[in-house]
Write an enzyme that holds these catalytic residues in place. Sequence first.
Site, PDB file in Angstrom:
ATOM      1  N   GLU A 181       0.825  -1.223   0.000  1.00 52.56           N
ATOM      2  CA  GLU A 181       0.000   0.000   0.000  1.00 52.56           C
ATOM      3  C   GLU A 181       0.860   1.274   0.000  1.00 52.56           C
ATOM      4  OE1 GLU A 181      -2.691   0.397   3.335  1.00 52.56           O
ATOM      5  OE2 GLU A 181      -3.600   2.205   2.514  1.00 52.56           O
ATOM      6  N   LYS A 223      -2.398  -1.898  -3.290  1.00 51.99           N
ATOM      7  CA  LYS A 223      -3.464  -1.066  -2.703  1.00 51.99           C
ATOM      8  C   LYS A 223      -3.089   0.409  -2.858  1.00 51.99           C
ATOM      9  CE  LYS A 223      -5.968  -0.254   1.603  1.00 51.99           C
ATOM     10  NZ  LYS A 223      -6.688  -0.895   2.688  1.00 51.99           N
TER      11      LYS A 223
HETATM   12  P1  13P Z   1      -9.278   4.068   4.109  1.00 49.53           P
HETATM   13  O1  13P Z   1     -10.128   3.371   3.072  1.00 49.53           O
HETATM   14  O2  13P Z   1     -10.071   4.682   5.217  1.00 49.53           O
HETATM   15  O3  13P Z   1      -8.289   5.006   3.464  1.00 49.53           O
HETATM   16  O4  13P Z   1      -8.431   2.930   4.842  1.00 49.53           O
HETATM   17  C1  13P Z   1      -7.835   1.965   4.106  1.00 49.53           C
HETATM   18  C2  13P Z   1      -6.614   1.487   4.779  1.00 49.53           C
HETATM   19  O5  13P Z   1      -6.465   0.316   5.044  1.00 49.53           O
HETATM   20  C3  13P Z   1      -5.553   2.452   5.103  1.00 49.53           C
HETATM   21  O6  13P Z   1      -4.371   1.776   5.428  1.00 49.53           O
END
Ligand code: 13P
Length: 333
Positions: A181, A223
């Site tokens: 991510e 992500k």
């Molecule tokens: P949000 O969808 O609230 O941005 O959170 C996703 C997430 O896992 C952030 O690390």
Amino acid sequence: MPSLPLSALASTAHALVAPAKGILAADESFPTIEKRFKPLGIASTEATRRAYRETLFTAPELGEFVSGVILFDETLRQKSREGVPFPALLQQLGIVPGIKVDQGVTALANFPDEKITQGLDGLRERLKTYHELGARFTKWRAVFTIKGNSLPSRTCIEANAQRLAQFAALSQEADLVPIVEPEILMTGDHGLEHNEDVAEVVLHTVFAALVSHRVQLEAMLLKPAMVLPGVDCPQQASDIEIATHTLRCLRRTVPAAVPGIVFLSGGQTPDQASQRLAAINRAGEGPWALSFSFGRALQDPALKAWSGKPEHVLAAQAALLDHARQNSAALKR
Ligand code: 13P
């Protein structure tokens, strides 16, 4: 074209982006869950966090729309009121349990306003424990801020990309599917094109690091944030523009071997996040599944409905299911 058999790890990655399904991110750390609870007057205690997570996970038919749930360390070790460990409860519902393994962000020394994600020390041992506790995938979040033409700095991008790649390699070694991510924050007044340029550099750097660390691309998920104008940009963008720029950036940077891209919601409203996800899926076929891994966009309405009151559990579950259904519908191409 005949397809090669998938490794067990790649099969899990594919299961997480099964048709019409996405991921519920319920992995808020102690400070984050406290921040979410506070405006609703809910004290953050071990008991309230457990009760809230149980409310989410036992929403009837959640498994129709949700393939996996990302948990926080504490939650992975907690149990339902009936004494069933949460990972086992999710597995019984056909939902794959996952775990956030980074330990949050800290200041990047010598680079004011920039952050580096921590948590590599002792990670190999923690991953072994997480697998024993039932987790089958992991998540590590890096954050990047856009400010003028100087941020994010090359150093910040490279340092975070290295850590993301080390995390991903260690996860696969432990038989866990990594969700990589690299989040570009929405804060700032930058335009859509500028966000796209930054995202392109970040994703190129992250994939170069993943390849250099020999991460199996078939057994991971990406992500990212959607490509958006900054929240303070006077020129906001339509859903179609967002979809077009997001897809162009992803096509230029994400290898086709990656089975899925699961967007974070990043502070968009639940409706914005769903509508843009739908626009992305309608805008064209990519080589990867394009799904969701939303935290706030799935949970905010449910949390508000619950507000810490046992008599509101059903209303909270209905709100969660509403949004899970809406996001599942957004995946139609
Ligand atoms: P949000 O969808 O609230 O941005 O959170 C996703 C997430 O896992 C952030 O690390």
